[in-house]
Design an enzyme around this catalytic site. Structure first.
Site, PDB file in Angstrom:
ATOM      1  N   HIS A 155       2.391  24.834 -14.103  1.00 54.01           N
ATOM      2  CA  HIS A 155       2.503  25.445 -12.511  1.00 54.01           C
ATOM      3  C   HIS A 155       4.098  25.854 -12.349  1.00 54.01           C
ATOM      4  O   HIS A 155       4.662  25.683 -11.345  1.00 54.01           O
ATOM      5  CB  HIS A 155       2.373  24.115 -11.308  1.00 54.01           C
ATOM      6  CG  HIS A 155       1.058  23.537 -11.741  1.00 54.01           C
ATOM      7  ND1 HIS A 155       0.011  24.028 -11.143  1.00 54.01           N
ATOM      8  CD2 HIS A 155       0.589  22.342 -12.286  1.00 54.01           C
ATOM      9  CE1 HIS A 155      -0.999  23.270 -11.454  1.00 54.01           C
ATOM     10  NE2 HIS A 155      -0.636  22.313 -12.113  1.00 54.01           N
ATOM     11  N   SER A 278      17.916  50.629 -15.292  1.00 52.55           N
ATOM     12  CA  SER A 278      17.826  51.105 -13.816  1.00 52.55           C
ATOM     13  C   SER A 278      18.803  52.232 -13.721  1.00 52.55           C
ATOM     14  O   SER A 278      20.009  52.187 -14.273  1.00 52.55           O
ATOM     15  CB  SER A 278      18.387  49.843 -12.720  1.00 52.55           C
ATOM     16  OG  SER A 278      18.599  50.339 -11.461  1.00 52.55           O
TER      17      SER A 278
END
Length: 462
Positions: A155, A278
């Protein structure tokens, strides 16, 4: 101009591979169809169904370099028929007599399905080769990191200690199952199609089976038990296996994508100097491959689901179904080619930070070792009681930001049954990694045996 990214001269390399292009591009595909047409004429001429001299003449003109693709496009636009334009262009280039016998007794679907059967055999071989190479890379990685400690997460949260080699070994066996699926589907691939208008071979009369045998032998295919105009289950099965393979590498890529996050920082794609993450944030080193695997896999899964729609036909032939394959099978295989190439690059250049892995374990302040404490205590007071005592202590420690061991030592209920020496022993990551190294050993033995068997089984299939 190209519309689909696969065909883009700028970006196409991210969405396909050269090997897949060499199968499905206009030129190779058209030549494949021409080879099928030529083989059909030769088989018919040898059996005496058409004049003997016609076979070699049709073979002579069945070369894509003799044709103008613009003329073929115009022929399709004028007639609305998939291959009548091709037949007319071939007729112009061969002797008048041979031109009358082009495509004798066959339908478009006979030619296209037969070529598709050949194409999928080539795709099968590429996929098997690439998967085996990736399997070998990951097997070595599992061995190298057999005892590299890291947090096992459930989880999205730290759960128990595992080893990175254990994680990789899970991937290895998933890839092995795909290889076994590919071996299982291989006998169902490679059936040609020559059935005529409704699949009955009425156009070839009593010589139909003889023509089939000779025709398919020339193409390296097998005669089908019966026409498969409306039975597309083999193509759907194969593409669904490709979808499963894509999902595996989507999962692997997604795991690396997450583990590369700086706040985790346990695994990274190998960085290539000059790669720009980027244009606004110069510091970025993005998991470009891992991310792109997800893009490719989504498209592959979508195409596989769409292809399954083609299992439903009207009567003995339905153009809606098999023509949809033209828009799905080639692009899907192209996407798979790109996915496997990128997956191999990612796995081969993976950077594993074992120091960061152990540091992240330490950052849990011992809470990932709560299971072992609970199980040891359960031997003294019972499992449910032990769980409740450790749970209450752990929750309070989490809220206070305290190490688990420190909180346990202050709980007299627990220390009354687990003295300091026992607790000290339980706070050893290697004591609580379960059978992770043993699982790696087991997978290595099994996979190496499987790969040895491949040498015999795959050798006969390739």
């Amino acid at each position: 101009m190209p519309i689909h990214m696969i065909d883009s001269e700028i970006y196409g390399g991210a969405w396909s591979s050269e090997e897949m292009r060499a199968i499905f591009d206009d030129g190779p595909r058209t030549q494949g169809w021409l080879d099928v047409i030529a083989a059909l004429a030769e088989a018919q001429a040898e059996i005496g169904l058409i004049p003997a001299e016609v076979g070699p003449e049709i073979r002579r003109v069945c070369r894509v370099e003799l044709l103008n693709l613009a003329d073929l496009r115009r022929g399709y636009q004028e007639t609305g028929h998939s291959t009548l334009g091709l037949i007319r262009e071939l007729k112009k280039r061969c002797s008048p007599e041979a031109g009358e016998w082009l495509y004798y007794g066959a339908t478009v679907q006979d030619i296209v399905d037969t070529w598709t059967a050949q194409a999928l055999l080539k795709v099968w071989a590429i996929v098997v080769r690439e998967l085996r190479e990736i399997e070998g890379v990951l097997l070595d990685l599992a061995v190298s990191h057999r005892e590299t400690l890291m947090a096992g997460r459930t989880h999205g949260q730290p759960g128990l200690p595992i080893t990175f080699g254990f994680k990789v070994a899970v991937w290895v066996r998933e890839i092995r199952r795909h290889l076994e699926r590919l071996k299982e589907v291989r006998p169902r691939l490679g059936q040609g199609q020559l059935a005529g208008g409704v699949g009955s071979l009425s156009s070839l009369g009593e010589q139909g089976f003889a023509v089939q045998e000779r025709f398919f032998a020339k193409l390296g295919l097998r005669p089908p038990d019966i026409v498969w105009n409306t039975a597309r289950d083999v193509q759907v099965e194969f593409v669904n296996i490709l979808s499963l393979i894509a999902a595996t590498f989507d999962k692997v890529g997604h795991e690396i994508y997450n583990l590369q996050r700086p706040e985790i920082g346990e695994v990274r794609e190998g960085f290539v100097s000059g790669t720009v993450g980027s244009i606004t944030m110069p510091h970025k080193r993005n998991p470009e491959i891992a991310e792109h695997l997800g893009s490719l896999a989504r498209l592959i899964r979508h195409n596989a689901a769409c292809l399954a729609e083609n299992l439903v036909h009207d009567h003995e032939r339905d153009g809606r179904s098999w023509k949809t394959e033209w828009a799905l099978i080639g692009p899907t295989c192209a996407l798979v080619g790109a996915l496997l190439r990128l997956a191999k690059t990612m796995c081969s250049n993976l950077q594993v930070d074992a120091v960061r892995m152990e540091a992240n374990l330490e950052a849990t302040q011992g809470h990932v070792l709560s299971e072992g404490v609970m199980l040891a205590l359960a031997q003294k007071v019972g499992k449910q009681t032990a769980h409740e005592w450790v749970y209450q202590t752990a929750m309070a420690a989490v809220e206070a930001g305290r190490p688990l061991k420190e909180a346990l030592l202050e709980n007299e209920q627990i220390t009354g049954h687990l003295p300091l020496a026992e607790l000290d022993a339980l706070f050893d990551y290697r004591r609580q990694w379960g059978l992770c190294p043993d699982f790696v050993d087991k997978v290595v033995v099994q996979t190496r045996a499987d790969r040895t068997r491949d040498e015999a089984t795959l050798g006969a299939m390739l």
